[in-house]
Every structure is written in C-alpha cells, then in structure tokens.
Design an enzyme around this catalytic site. Structure first.
Site, short mmCIF file in Angstrom:
data_model
loop_
_atom_site.label_atom_id
_atom_site.label_comp_id
_atom_site.label_asym_id
_atom_site.label_seq_id
_atom_site.Cartn_x
_atom_site.Cartn_y
_atom_site.Cartn_z
N LYS A 73 0.84 -1.20 0.00
CA LYS A 73 0.00 0.00 0.00
C LYS A 73 0.87 1.25 0.00
O LYS A 73 0.55 2.24 -0.68
CB LYS A 73 -0.91 -0.04 1.23
CG LYS A 73 -1.94 1.06 1.33
CD LYS A 73 -2.82 0.82 2.56
CE LYS A 73 -3.73 2.00 2.84
NZ LYS A 73 -4.49 1.78 4.10
N CYS A 123 -14.24 3.31 1.60
CA CYS A 123 -13.37 3.34 0.42
C CYS A 123 -12.07 2.63 0.79
O CYS A 123 -11.42 3.02 1.75
CB CYS A 123 -13.03 4.76 0.00
SG CYS A 123 -14.13 6.05 0.61
N GLU A 188 -6.15 5.08 -9.02
CA GLU A 188 -6.93 3.87 -8.84
C GLU A 188 -7.90 3.63 -9.99
O GLU A 188 -8.37 4.57 -10.63
CB GLU A 188 -7.78 3.96 -7.56
CG GLU A 188 -6.98 4.18 -6.30
CD GLU A 188 -7.85 4.28 -5.06
OE1 GLU A 188 -7.38 3.87 -3.98
OE2 GLU A 188 -8.99 4.79 -5.15
#
Length: 266
Positions: A73, A123, A188
C-alpha cells in the site's frame, strides 16, 4: 524566434513498463514478498497502526484493469510512483438505509492519506489475498465485494450478516488520479458498489472520525459549507453520476449496473 516547450508524459500503463519502472512490484498476486514499511523513514511520525496498514498488499494493474502483480500500500500511494503510472484496484461503497439516506464517514485524523475528509460509506482496496483478487470483470467484482464486506467491518463495525455479498450492486469503474499532499496520493481503478441495508455501526476511531446519514439535500448543503473537505474520488462521483443513480435507487437502478467500460476521469 519561437521556442518549443517539451512535456514529459508518463509511460503507457502496461505490464512491461510497470515491471521495468517498479522493481517493488511482485508478479505474484497472492503470497509475494514485499518490504515492510514499519521502519521506513517515509512514514516517520505517522500513527503506528496506520503505518502497519501500509504493509497491506494492493493489486497493481495495467490501464485496462488487468492485474500485473502486487505491491505494498505504501509503494502504491507515493506520488513519485503515481506520477510514473503506478495504478492499483480500489472500491467505493455507498450504503443507503431504508429511508434512502446515504451513510457518510469522516476519515480519521490518523489516516496517512486524505485525513479528516468526508467521503462515501467506505473506500479501500481489495488485497492480494485469497478471495479478493480477480481477472476478468465478473471475478474482479466478486473479489471487490468480499473486500467491501471485510472493510465495512474493520472501519465501521458493520457485520457481514447485515451486508450480504449478493446485495452489493456493481455499477461501474472509474479511473482517477489525485494527490493527497506532496508525498502521498491515489491512482486507482475504483469499483463503485451500492447497497441498501439497515446496519449497526461501531466505528473504529483509528479509521473513522465521524459518521452521518444524509439526504440528497443534506449532502448538497454540506458541499456548500467551506469548512468541510471531501475526498477527490467522492467529489468526482458526486459531480458526475451519484445523484442520478440515487434517484433510481428503488426503481430503475438496474439500467446503470454492470457497466463494462471504465470511466476515465483523469
């Protein structure tokens, strides 16, 4: 005499280019090795739990949403990587109650990206773990549904029994890019999921600062309040299709679901 300014563009987001530019990307989706962020200078001074979560493994994509491999991440959210084309898979859940009010959350101050901003219900990212990866739209949507169920519990304490997998309606995918600050940001392909459910909330305060159910008029009033900040993906969705989808929540939503084309919002 005329001068010509040259503009450097990021390479096309292909498997070949991504693997050449980012040695941190592991071509193994599940079970690959990645460097830990827990002793990383880039994360010095941030919340300990949020640093730990930066070790989660995201699904790295080409521009057509085909998985290339996986990366942490942290690697996926550094703007220096994003500006060179590193792209990952995400989802955005919009949960409505029986009165058709939308559940919003305000992200916790401890969050590394977009802290204290208001956004949709949940999210996050499907991870490089069994059940959440997928190649092809149908398998990918199912993986995203499982990830949504996991994160609704983690962030808001909403149990899986209250949000069954089959009740998540997939609408579309958006491809967007946005900085959070100078160092961090998002790039994204974001799967948009709607679900209608009455749920019990037990918010994780390390993830969520506040929650609020809103009508369409409530949300429009919030946008006019200059003291409030909103995540960029939420604003993009609101400014494009959210209110039209919302108007059809109980009748006609089906014509908006299952969109196969990726909406480019760059």
């Amino acid at each position: 005499m005329s001068t010509t300014a040259s503009v450097t563009q990021a390479p096309a987001i292909t498997a070949e280019n991504v693997l050449r530019l980012f040695p941190e990307v592991n071509t193994t989706l599940i079970g690959g090795t990645h460097n830990s962020a827990t002793s990383d200078n880039d994360l010095e001074g941030y919340d300990e739990e949020q640093i730990r979560l930066m070790d989660e493994v995201c699904i790295v994509l080409d521009e057509n949403d085909i998985p290339i491999g996986s990366a942490s991440k942290k690697v996926c959210h550094l703007m220096e990587n994003i500006d060179q084309g590193l792209l990952h898979r995400a989802f955005s859940v919009f949960l409505f109650d029986s009165q058709n009010r939308l559940l919003l959350q305000q992200r916790a101050t401890e969050k590394i990206t977009f802290p204290d901003m208001w956004t949709n219900t949940c999210c996050s990212h499907p991870l490089g773990i069994p059940g959440e990866t997928g190649v092809g739209l149908e398998a990918s949507v199912q993986g995203v549904r499982r990830a949504a169920q996991r994160k609704l519990d983690h962030e808001l304490g909403i149990k899986a029994s209250q949000v069954p997998l089959d009740n998540f309606k997939f609408l579309t995918r958006i491809h967007y890019k946005s900085p959070s600050d100078g160092k961090w940001g998002e790039h994204e392909i974001d799967y948009i999921l709607f679900i209608k459910a009455n749920v019990d909330i037990d918010a994780n305060l390390n993830e969520v600062r506040d929650t609020r159910y809103v009508t369409q008029d409530d949300l429009k009033a919030m946008f006019k309040d200059k003291s409030l900040k909103f995540t960029p993906w939420f604003k993009l969705i609101c400014e494009s299709m959210l209110f039209e989808w919302w108007n059809h929540l109980d009748s006609g939503l089906g014509k908006y679901t299952g969109e196969t084309q990726i909406r480019r919002m760059l």
